[in-house]
Design a protein around this motif. Structure first.
Motif, PDB file in Angstrom:
ATOM      1  N   ILE A 128       0.833  -1.207   0.000  1.00  0.00           N
ATOM      2  CA  ILE A 128       0.000   0.000   0.000  1.00  0.00           C
ATOM      3  C   ILE A 128       0.867   1.256   0.000  1.00  0.00           C
ATOM      4  O   ILE A 128       0.653   2.184  -0.792  1.00  0.00           O
ATOM      5  CB  ILE A 128      -0.949   0.005   1.219  1.00  0.00           C
ATOM      6  CG1 ILE A 128      -1.959  -1.126   1.123  1.00  0.00           C
ATOM      7  CG2 ILE A 128      -1.668   1.357   1.343  1.00  0.00           C
ATOM      8  CD1 ILE A 128      -2.726  -1.378   2.400  1.00  0.00           C
ATOM      9  N   ASN A 175       1.102   3.642  -3.419  1.00  0.00           N
ATOM     10  CA  ASN A 175       0.575   5.002  -3.300  1.00  0.00           C
ATOM     11  C   ASN A 175       1.687   6.040  -3.397  1.00  0.00           C
ATOM     12  O   ASN A 175       1.479   7.125  -3.937  1.00  0.00           O
ATOM     13  CB  ASN A 175      -0.187   5.165  -1.986  1.00  0.00           C
ATOM     14  CG  ASN A 175      -1.591   4.580  -2.061  1.00  0.00           C
ATOM     15  OD1 ASN A 175      -2.469   5.110  -2.733  1.00  0.00           O
ATOM     16  ND2 ASN A 175      -1.798   3.474  -1.382  1.00  0.00           N
ATOM     17  N   SER A 189      -4.044   9.378  -2.523  1.00  0.00           N
ATOM     18  CA  SER A 189      -3.009   8.387  -2.220  1.00  0.00           C
ATOM     19  C   SER A 189      -2.288   8.729  -0.916  1.00  0.00           C
ATOM     20  O   SER A 189      -1.959   7.834  -0.120  1.00  0.00           O
ATOM     21  CB  SER A 189      -1.998   8.325  -3.372  1.00  0.00           C
ATOM     22  OG  SER A 189      -2.609   7.840  -4.543  1.00  0.00           O
ATOM     23  N   GLU A 206      -4.512   7.728   1.891  1.00  0.00           N
ATOM     24  CA  GLU A 206      -4.503   6.267   2.016  1.00  0.00           C
ATOM     25  C   GLU A 206      -3.318   5.790   2.843  1.00  0.00           C
ATOM     26  O   GLU A 206      -3.454   4.913   3.702  1.00  0.00           O
ATOM     27  CB  GLU A 206      -4.424   5.625   0.623  1.00  0.00           C
ATOM     28  CG  GLU A 206      -5.714   5.632  -0.143  1.00  0.00           C
ATOM     29  CD  GLU A 206      -6.567   4.406   0.136  1.00  0.00           C
ATOM     30  OE1 GLU A 206      -6.616   3.509  -0.710  1.00  0.00           O
ATOM     31  OE2 GLU A 206      -7.177   4.342   1.220  1.00  0.00           O
ATOM     32  N   TYR A 253      -3.978   6.651   6.398  1.00  0.00           N
ATOM     33  CA  TYR A 253      -5.082   5.839   6.907  1.00  0.00           C
ATOM     34  C   TYR A 253      -4.601   4.467   7.381  1.00  0.00           C
ATOM     35  O   TYR A 253      -4.917   4.026   8.502  1.00  0.00           O
ATOM     36  CB  TYR A 253      -6.129   5.694   5.801  1.00  0.00           C
ATOM     37  CG  TYR A 253      -7.379   4.943   6.182  1.00  0.00           C
ATOM     38  CD1 TYR A 253      -8.205   5.398   7.208  1.00  0.00           C
ATOM     39  CD2 TYR A 253      -7.766   3.795   5.500  1.00  0.00           C
ATOM     40  CE1 TYR A 253      -9.362   4.726   7.551  1.00  0.00           C
ATOM     41  CE2 TYR A 253      -8.921   3.116   5.828  1.00  0.00           C
ATOM     42  CZ  TYR A 253      -9.712   3.583   6.850  1.00  0.00           C
ATOM     43  OH  TYR A 253     -10.862   2.911   7.202  1.00  0.00           O
ATOM     44  N   GLU A 295     -11.130  10.717   2.922  1.00  0.00           N
ATOM     45  CA  GLU A 295     -11.205   9.873   1.727  1.00  0.00           C
ATOM     46  C   GLU A 295     -12.592   9.942   1.104  1.00  0.00           C
ATOM     47  O   GLU A 295     -12.735  10.061  -0.118  1.00  0.00           O
ATOM     48  CB  GLU A 295     -10.880   8.426   2.084  1.00  0.00           C
ATOM     49  CG  GLU A 295      -9.405   8.118   2.159  1.00  0.00           C
ATOM     50  CD  GLU A 295      -9.140   6.617   2.206  1.00  0.00           C
ATOM     51  OE1 GLU A 295     -10.104   5.843   2.032  1.00  0.00           O
ATOM     52  OE2 GLU A 295      -7.990   6.222   2.403  1.00  0.00           O
ATOM     53  N   PHE A 354     -15.436   1.178  -1.425  1.00  0.00           N
ATOM     54  CA  PHE A 354     -15.285   1.985  -0.214  1.00  0.00           C
ATOM     55  C   PHE A 354     -16.614   2.182   0.501  1.00  0.00           C
ATOM     56  O   PHE A 354     -16.744   1.897   1.698  1.00  0.00           O
ATOM     57  CB  PHE A 354     -14.678   3.341  -0.581  1.00  0.00           C
ATOM     58  CG  PHE A 354     -14.479   4.262   0.595  1.00  0.00           C
ATOM     59  CD1 PHE A 354     -13.345   4.174   1.385  1.00  0.00           C
ATOM     60  CD2 PHE A 354     -15.430   5.219   0.928  1.00  0.00           C
ATOM     61  CE1 PHE A 354     -13.154   5.017   2.467  1.00  0.00           C
ATOM     62  CE2 PHE A 354     -15.256   6.064   2.009  1.00  0.00           C
ATOM     63  CZ  PHE A 354     -14.112   5.963   2.778  1.00  0.00           C
ATOM     64  N   THR A 401      -9.960  -1.447   5.916  1.00  0.00           N
ATOM     65  CA  THR A 401      -8.699  -0.884   6.420  1.00  0.00           C
ATOM     66  C   THR A 401      -7.462  -1.452   5.738  1.00  0.00           C
ATOM     67  O   THR A 401      -6.413  -0.819   5.749  1.00  0.00           O
ATOM     68  CB  THR A 401      -8.552  -1.133   7.942  1.00  0.00           C
ATOM     69  OG1 THR A 401      -8.610  -2.537   8.196  1.00  0.00           O
ATOM     70  CG2 THR A 401      -9.622  -0.405   8.724  1.00  0.00           C
ATOM     71  N   PRO A 437      -7.659  -0.563   0.594  1.00  0.00           N
ATOM     72  CA  PRO A 437      -6.483   0.291   0.327  1.00  0.00           C
ATOM     73  C   PRO A 437      -5.405  -0.404  -0.497  1.00  0.00           C
ATOM     74  O   PRO A 437      -4.645   0.257  -1.206  1.00  0.00           O
ATOM     75  CB  PRO A 437      -5.967   0.617   1.736  1.00  0.00           C
ATOM     76  CG  PRO A 437      -7.172   0.557   2.598  1.00  0.00           C
ATOM     77  CD  PRO A 437      -7.983  -0.583   2.031  1.00  0.00           C
ATOM     78  N   ASN A 494      -6.920  -0.270  -4.198  1.00  0.00           N
ATOM     79  CA  ASN A 494      -7.113   1.052  -4.801  1.00  0.00           C
ATOM     80  C   ASN A 494      -5.992   1.475  -5.755  1.00  0.00           C
ATOM     81  O   ASN A 494      -6.258   1.825  -6.910  1.00  0.00           O
ATOM     82  CB  ASN A 494      -7.309   2.105  -3.712  1.00  0.00           C
ATOM     83  CG  ASN A 494      -8.681   2.020  -3.071  1.00  0.00           C
ATOM     84  OD1 ASN A 494      -9.565   1.307  -3.564  1.00  0.00           O
ATOM     85  ND2 ASN A 494      -8.883   2.733  -1.989  1.00  0.00           N
TER      86      ASN A 494
END
Length: 321
Positions: free
Chosen positions: A49, A53, A78, A81, A84, A122, A262, A290, A294, A297
């Motif tokens: 992730i 991103n 991004s 994300e 997050y 988001e 999402f 969670t 992500p 994405n």
């Protein structure tokens, strides 16, 4: 003064003020034989992730062809994300490694606040991105004016400010409640549903606030996005060029896929009555929004977006030559 004793911890309550100072995140302690496998999987997903991103942020900032509002918002999405997943996954990895899920009251409140903050941001950014596509496809001549740099910055700032207010307000409401009895949270992070199960007394006001904010940050954005894409699809179908229709659909399909993933899991988690959702089901849904989503994405955005793919190829070519 009331004293509630639960296992290892004594919880002291004076008047209506909770004096509990520590929770225990149970996480995946019920399957200890799988903890190292889970540790490896979650570590791999977290690194994926962050890396994917970060690459999106890098190429949208360095490639001159991607200096447009669409990729400005994608770059910020991004970044959110990364923030997050960083709020939850490293803590979960530490708990899996040490088998110690103790978390202080203040750390739990901070974690919840940041999860709500980045999740809310988001949600609003996805709405802004849908509006950007609506203007670009339905009003292309006005696009440079409507989506100027100043307007983009204002939309971004509004998303952050609204999310900050909602996150801090909801966190205050939850942690102003009285906790008495068990201090064990059957979850891998401090989320609202499992925490509310540990509260003592009337939580009707808090439940109403949760539903209102869930509607504001999930249902309302989803309806706005749906309306935007209804207009977008209608305009795309009117295009005479087959290649133009294909390009427009390709541009929007990745964003629409992310939106469905999402809002689907978020709505099930926060709008479904607590009595209808088991702890294990809530934990499984949390893993989806969670970690899994992500992870998907950036893959969705890179594989289904030709501009991103071309920019990534150019970047790799530069690095390898």
């Amino acid at each position: 003064m009331q004293i509630c004793k639960d296992g290892e911890q004594i919880i002291i309550q004076k008047s209506n003020t909770t004096m509990i100072m520590e929770f225990i995140l149970l996480g995946f302690s019920d399957i200890p034989h799988l903890r190292w496998m889970l540790f490896g999987i979650f570590l791999f997903l977290y690194l994926t992730i962050v890396m994917c991103n970060s690459i999106i942020i890098l190429i949208t900032q360095t490639d001159s062809f991607l200096q447009t509002p669409m990729y400005f918002f994608l770059s910020n999405f991004s970044f959110v994300e990364i923030c997050y997943v960083t709020v939850t996954i490293p803590r979960m990895l530490m708990d899996l490694c040490t088998q110690n899920g103790n978390i202080s009251l203040y750390a739990c409140a901070m974690q919840m606040c940041f999860v709500l903050l980045f999740g809310g941001t988001e949600s609003l950014l996805l709405t802004v991105m849908a509006y950007d596509r609506y203007v670009a496809i339905c009003n292309p001549l006005q696009y440079p004016v409507v989506m100027s740099h100043k307007v983009c910055m204002q939309l971004l700032a509004t998303s952050w400010v609204a999310a900050v207010q909602a996150a801090t307000g909801l966190t205050y409401l939850i942690f102003s409640l009285t906790f008495c009895g068990s201090n064990r949270i059957n979850h891998f992070f401090c989320d609202i549903p499992p925490l509310l199960q540990l509260t003592y007394g009337d939580t009707s006001v808090n439940n109403i606030a949760i539903y209102i904010l869930s509607i504001v940050f999930s249902m309302v954005p989803f309806l706005l996005i749906s309306a935007s894409y209804g207009k977008i699809i209608s305009n795309i179908l009117k295009l005479s060029s087959a290649s133009g229709r294909a390009k427009a659909f390709s541009t929007c399909s990745s964003h629409l896929t992310v939106v469905v993933l999402f809002y689907g899991t978020a709505s099930i988690t926060y709008l479904q009555p607590r009595s209808n959702q088991s702890e294990e089901t809530g934990k499984l849904l949390s893993l989806f929004y969670t970690i899994l989503i992500p992870t998907l994405n950036p893959i969705i955005y890179t594989l289904r977006n030709k501009d991103i793919t071309m920019a990534l190829r150019k970047l790799l070519t530069k690095l390898l030559t």
